[in-house]
Design an enzyme around this catalytic site. Structure first.
Site, PDB file in Angstrom:
ATOM      1  N   THR A   8       0.851  -1.186   0.000  1.00 15.89           N
ATOM      2  CA  THR A   8       0.000   0.000   0.000  1.00 15.89           C
ATOM      3  C   THR A   8       0.887   1.236   0.000  1.00 15.89           C
ATOM      4  OG1 THR A   8      -1.768   1.186   1.184  1.00 15.89           O
ATOM      5  CG2 THR A   8      -0.135   0.066   2.529  1.00 15.89           C
ATOM      6  N   ASN A  10      -0.554   3.883   1.550  1.00 16.14           N
ATOM      7  CA  ASN A  10      -1.236   4.578   2.632  1.00 16.14           C
ATOM      8  C   ASN A  10      -0.396   4.480   3.907  1.00 16.14           C
ATOM      9  OD1 ASN A  10      -2.949   5.191   4.852  1.00 16.14           O
ATOM     10  ND2 ASN A  10      -4.748   4.742   3.627  1.00 16.14           N
ATOM     11  N   LYS A  13      -2.060   2.695   6.925  1.00 19.03           N
ATOM     12  CA  LYS A  13      -2.137   1.236   6.850  1.00 19.03           C
ATOM     13  C   LYS A  13      -0.774   0.600   7.117  1.00 19.03           C
ATOM     14  CE  LYS A  13      -6.138   0.726   3.798  1.00 19.03           C
ATOM     15  NZ  LYS A  13      -6.660   0.104   2.558  1.00 19.03           N
ATOM     16  N   ASP A  69      -7.864  -4.359   2.115  1.00 23.65           N
ATOM     17  CA  ASP A  69      -8.854  -3.490   1.490  1.00 23.65           C
ATOM     18  C   ASP A  69     -10.021  -3.327   2.456  1.00 23.65           C
ATOM     19  OD1 ASP A  69      -9.485  -1.909  -0.840  1.00 23.65           O
ATOM     20  OD2 ASP A  69     -11.161  -3.269  -1.158  1.00 23.65           O
ATOM     21  N   SER A  70     -10.706  -2.209   2.351  1.00 27.68           N
ATOM     22  CA  SER A  70     -11.814  -1.921   3.257  1.00 27.68           C
ATOM     23  C   SER A  70     -12.997  -1.358   2.496  1.00 27.68           C
ATOM     24  CB  SER A  70     -11.394  -0.894   4.323  1.00 27.68           C
ATOM     25  OG  SER A  70     -10.335  -1.363   5.108  1.00 27.68           O
TER      26      SER A  70
END
Length: 211
Positions: A8, A10, A13, A69-70
């Protein structure tokens, strides 16, 4: 010491997975560390399916890999309502990909149109690519219900890079912003209550990675 790629860009995360595995003999690479700029097509129908697609894609560059993933869901909207964020949290309702501040503006306006405060929950999926195999898991309904929180149309002035919606999200017990409690294990939980999903996620990662 096992070296692991967290698939990722992010930073929130990356920090989350590093914290979950902080007690194990593991060190972490990011996509930036390995100069990986290619991105997978996320065409899954669930967070778990998208996590698997990501893990398989980044597994071409490094082994092992953790991916996540969300989906975000508002309790007051039908699952097929076009306003439901679902898996498209950063690209809601066909919007171009939103940056952090654009997300805060978009969701503030949406929540205002829904009355100013809505109950919400995330569904998370995770996948590991290790030694050529894919392992995956997904949060279940009971775990998601335990993590239900509120979202408000009045954002906090504080920001959590990578998780902008923490500035709109309120703990259900204290109605304090997630952003004010960044260091808690899970801001959707109350007091010192444990989070069964994060416990199960940690156990899954340890087993899949052979830690």
């Amino acid at each position: 010491m096992k070296k692991i790629l967290i698939g990722t860009t992010n930073p929130a995360k990356i920090k989350k997975f590093a914290q979950l595995l902080s007690g194990y003999a593991a060190s972490f690479y990011t996509l930036g560390d390995l100069d990986i700029t290619a991105e997978p097509q996320e065409q899954g129908k669930t967070p778990e399916e998208n996590a698997v697609l990501k893990a398989r894609f980044y597994g071409k560059y490094f082994d092992p890999v953790i991916c996540n993933d969300s989906g975000l869901y508002f309790d007051g909207l039908a699952l097929n309502d076009p306003r439901q964020p679902g898996l498209n949290i950063r690209t809601p309702n066909g919007e171009p990909r939103l940056d952090d501040e654009q997300m805060i503006s978009y969701y503030s306006a949406l929540i205002h149109s829904l009355g100013g405060k809505v109950p919400a929950y995330y569904l998370d999926g995770a996948a590991v690519y290790s030694a050529g195999r894919i392992y995956s898991m997904m949060e279940n309904g009971g775990e998601a219900a335990k993590r239900t929180f509120y979202m408000t149309d009045r954002p906090s002035p504080k920001r959590h890079i990578g998780w902008p919606l923490d500035s709109l999200s309120l703990r259900r017990d204290t109605l304090t912003y997630f952003i004010d409690e960044e260091n808690s294990p899970d801001p959707a939980m109350t007091g010192e209550e444990s989070d069964p999903y994060e416990e199960r996620l940690t156990a899954f990662l340890v087993q899949a990675l052979g830690l």
